[in-house]
Write a protein that holds these residues in place. Sequence first.
Motif, mmCIF file in Angstrom:
data_model
loop_
_atom_site.group_PDB
_atom_site.id
_atom_site.type_symbol
_atom_site.label_atom_id
_atom_site.label_comp_id
_atom_site.label_asym_id
_atom_site.label_seq_id
_atom_site.Cartn_x
_atom_site.Cartn_y
_atom_site.Cartn_z
ATOM 1 N N SER A 171 11.163 47.496 67.688
ATOM 2 C CA SER A 171 12.141 46.486 68.084
ATOM 3 C C SER A 171 13.367 46.467 67.186
ATOM 4 C CB SER A 171 11.495 45.088 68.071
ATOM 5 O OG SER A 171 10.427 45.016 68.991
ATOM 6 N N MET A 172 13.354 47.252 66.137
ATOM 7 C CA MET A 172 14.449 47.249 65.171
ATOM 8 C C MET A 172 15.731 47.795 65.791
ATOM 9 S SD MET A 172 14.477 49.025 61.380
ATOM 10 C CE MET A 172 12.751 48.624 61.191
ATOM 11 N N LYS A 173 16.831 47.132 65.531
ATOM 12 C CA LYS A 173 18.140 47.578 65.982
ATOM 13 C C LYS A 173 18.853 48.317 64.840
ATOM 14 C CE LYS A 173 17.934 45.466 70.036
ATOM 15 N NZ LYS A 173 18.843 44.355 70.347
ATOM 16 N N VAL A 174 19.871 49.065 65.206
ATOM 17 C CA VAL A 174 20.647 49.798 64.199
ATOM 18 C C VAL A 174 21.216 48.830 63.163
ATOM 19 C CG1 VAL A 174 22.705 51.200 63.830
ATOM 20 C CG2 VAL A 174 21.177 51.714 65.747
ATOM 21 N N LYS A 175 21.663 47.679 63.616
ATOM 22 C CA LYS A 175 22.276 46.694 62.720
ATOM 23 C C LYS A 175 21.287 46.109 61.714
ATOM 24 C CE LYS A 175 21.459 42.787 65.831
ATOM 25 N NZ LYS A 175 22.078 41.701 66.639
#
Length: 347
Positions: A171-175
């Motif tokens: 679920s991790m985003k680039v940000k």
Amino acid sequence: MNGGKNNDFWTLLGQFFQLYPKQRNISENTVLNWRYTWNIFLSWLFNVKGIIPEKLTIDTVTPQMLMEFLDDMVRDRNWSPQTRNERLSMIRSFYQYAASVEPLYYNKVKELSWIKKAKCVDSSGVIDYIPKEAMTVLLSAPDPTTRLGCRDMFYMSLAYDIAARTAEMTSMKVKDFDPDKKVVTLTGKGRKQRLVPVSCQTIDMYNSYIRSFHHLYDPEAYLFYTIHNGEHTKMSSDTVARFLRIYSDKARKKCPEIPEKIHPHQAFRTSRAMHLLQSDAPLATVALILGHADPITTVKHYAAADTEMKRKLMERASKEMLPDFNDKEAIWKNDKDIIGRLYLGKN
């Protein structure tokens, strides 16, 4: 019983590893486990019992000696009852083979059959994790010079580094990855967020990964993705389990201690937590990294389950009471394959 010539043992052991697997159609991984077990057993015979390799015969190993070895391994290597039973079976297999070649050795098979298997207790309170040395081999399994190898090595290293759940990773985003502040923002259970520090080595992998997979920087994109019908989609837990299985099979050829069946949670989050605790990291710090609101949760699930940590406490208490024992350098030191050196004449 007449044990025969001294070199009968080594001749039969060589035949056991060369012929028996083909006769029984035994897998390569099983043979690797056999060799690993026998290397440990032979080391123990030479180092602990002081047995000279040239004097080793079929009759040398007694039931009492084998039970002493198993007890030492349970204590020193933290073998579980299941592992103990598996290693016992691997040692017995050789003697069964020897008896099939020379019927006079059936008495030895009968003797060793008296050793009872350990009872496999309820494992609900036992944490199953990968030892540090084995983890090093596993994390090095991907080939970072390939595109997918670069992705998989970064994923595995990051998941271990921050002790993340699979759902938190996918679920991790680039940000959420901040290489300048060297932290990652994880969204855990109940959508609770926490900041976890990241090592410099993992940041180096991140930089390489971003260049290959996110050259068009989109902060809202999933950090780890797969492509379906030309579109980037969130990486699934099945994908993670699939490539972990591939790399664990590869790594197991170098390190048989890596479990046959391995789960991402066990491999990364659980193992990282146990390694931190074994390195004497403060319990409160480990609880924060794991996202446990109450450190008691960490104690219940991790700290109370590790026999090695209990042993360390006992060692500290008795350190000043027990004398030092400086053993002489063993003849097999730095020799990774005792069996090969002794019965195949390797230099």
